[in-house]
Design an enzyme around this catalytic site. Structure first.
Site, PDB file in Angstrom:
ATOM      1  N   HIS A  67     -14.930  44.690   8.471  1.00  0.00           N
ATOM      2  CA  HIS A  67     -14.310  43.853   9.099  1.00  0.00           C
ATOM      3  C   HIS A  67     -13.697  44.704  10.376  1.00  0.00           C
ATOM      4  CE1 HIS A  67     -12.478  40.705   6.144  1.00  0.00           C
ATOM      5  NE2 HIS A  67     -13.898  40.886   6.137  1.00  0.00           N
TER       6      HIS A  67
ATOM      7  N   CYS B 255      -6.582  40.714   6.013  1.00  0.00           N
ATOM      8  CA  CYS B 255      -6.869  40.344   4.656  1.00  0.00           C
ATOM      9  C   CYS B 255      -6.183  41.457   3.653  1.00  0.00           C
ATOM     10  CB  CYS B 255      -7.994  39.858   4.518  1.00  0.00           C
ATOM     11  SG  CYS B 255      -9.273  41.364   4.292  1.00  0.00           S
TER      12      CYS B 255
ATOM     13  N   GLU C 230     -10.757  45.958  11.258  1.00  0.00           N
ATOM     14  CA  GLU C 230      -9.884  46.744  10.776  1.00  0.00           C
ATOM     15  C   GLU C 230     -10.538  48.170  10.023  1.00  0.00           C
ATOM     16  OE1 GLU C 230      -9.669  43.858  10.323  1.00  0.00           O
ATOM     17  OE2 GLU C 230      -7.673  43.033   9.620  1.00  0.00           O
TER      18      GLU C 230
END
Length: 369
Positions: free
Chosen positions: A62, A92, A64
């Site tokens: 992801h 998430c 991040e």
């Protein structure tokens, strides 16, 4: 914190979120879900990240996580004390856990994620009092812009999925989509219609850009298609409807010449306009007799639908490669044989298109102030 400092902090947050948005758009161009992130410490950019799970075959890649990994490498420490992470979508549970483990001081996100968000939407890991580290969280920074990038991406995905599922008549051809991939300035979300009574099952492609009440209907000439209007579509101040007449552009290509009568194209367009329901539109015409004739047929059949007809400015760039894109071989060219050869004009330049918007709005009685 004083009240005077808040605007400065907000401006800084928007600055860093704009950089994260740039990463999100790069992810979209690569076919990944458009989420981007940047890592900042003491007002300095430390690392960037964007979604890459598809390219890397890695479910943890992801935006991040990629930014955290890059930042840890840059700082030489898996603890990122004093760092702030800006991400375009609410993180998430996986990413939130990584942020807490890295000891971030602050996390700022753009759009909320009602399906998997772990910063307050589905659950809030950052508010868990039993954890031994607590990170400050703020959401909603450039939320509309962040959400718009995601919405456009998934709308294009849905349109592409519908397009693949729509049947092709035995007496027609459909240009392979990769023929259009290399064309510059034509990344608009494709839309299709196939169930209008006059269509007879042949699919028509169109673009519908802009939500302003002032609406223009762009009509290409023989041998052209919606690419002619690429610099006009999407400009602020207009809703721009650009159909590819059946037989041209990204629309289905009947194998025979017989269907290609202007009266038939008129009927298809009128049924389609009733479906998309624009306000009374100004017709924007390419420089061709056939486009003018089609416009006259439309205005005679439904004068209440049209406020005016204007000729679009024409550029001088040679774009034969773009006009050839819809026609891989002669089997696709029945419309060209019936209505006219491939064009070579580029359509309006960006400057011409922007200049044209006030003219179109004036023709419809809208203020340009």
């Amino acid at each position: 914190m004083t009240t005077e400092a808040l605007p400065t902090l907000a401006a800084k947050d928007e600055h860093w979120m704009a950089l994260a948005l740039a990463q999100a758009r790069l992810a979209a161009e690569a076919g990944e879900v458009p989420v981007g992130a940047v890592l900042v410490k003491d007002g300095q950019l430390i690392a960037t990240g964007r979604n890459t799970p598809v390219a890397q075959h890695d479910p943890s890649a992801h935006a991040e996580i990629n930014a955290l990994r890059a930042g840890a490498t840059t700082l030489g420490n898996y603890r990122l004390d004093g760092c702030e992470l800006f991400v375009t979508l609410e993180p998430c549970a996986m990413c939130s856990g990584a942020m807490l483990h890295s000891r971030l001081a602050r996390v700022v996100y753009g759009a909320a994620d009602p399906k998997t968000g772990a910063a307050g939407s589905v659950l809030d890991l950052f508010a868990e009092p039993r954890l031994n580290h607590h990170t400050q969280v703020q959401g909603g920074v450039l939320a509309q812009e962040c959400a718009a990038v995601l919405q456009a991406f998934f709308q294009q995905r849905r349109s592409a999925a519908r397009a693949q599922a729509e049947p092709l008549r035995d007496d027609a051809l459909r240009t392979p989509p990769e023929r259009f991939d290399a064309l510059a300035g034509y990344s608009f979300a494709p839309q299709y219609v196939q169930d209008l009574p006059s269509q007879q099952g042949w699919r028509m492609h169109y673009i519908d850009e802009g939500g302003d009440a002032a609406c223009c209907l762009c009509l290409h000439g023989p041998g052209e298609w919606g690419y002619f209007f690429r610099h006009l579509a999407g400009l602020p101040g207009l809703r721009t409807l650009v159909p590819d007449l059946i037989g041209f552009g990204k629309s289905d290509k009947p194998k025979r010449e017989a269907p290609h009568r202007l009266e038939w194209h008129r009927d298809v367009l009128l049924e389609w306009l009733a479906r998309v329901q624009p306000a009374p539109a100004t017709m924007v015409l390419a420089h061709s007799a056939a486009a003018a004739d089609l416009a006259a047929l439309l205005m005679a059949a439904a004068p209440e639908r049209f406020a005016a007809a204007l000729a679009v400015p024409e550029g001088d760039e040679h774009t034969e490669d773009a006009w050839r894109a819809p026609f891989p071989d002669r089997g696709y060219e029945a419309a060209l044989r019936a209505l006219g050869p491939i064009a070579t004009s580029s359509g309006p330049t960006p400057v011409q298109a922007r200049t044209f918007v006030p003219q179109a709005r004036n023709a419809m009685g809208y203020s340009n102030t």
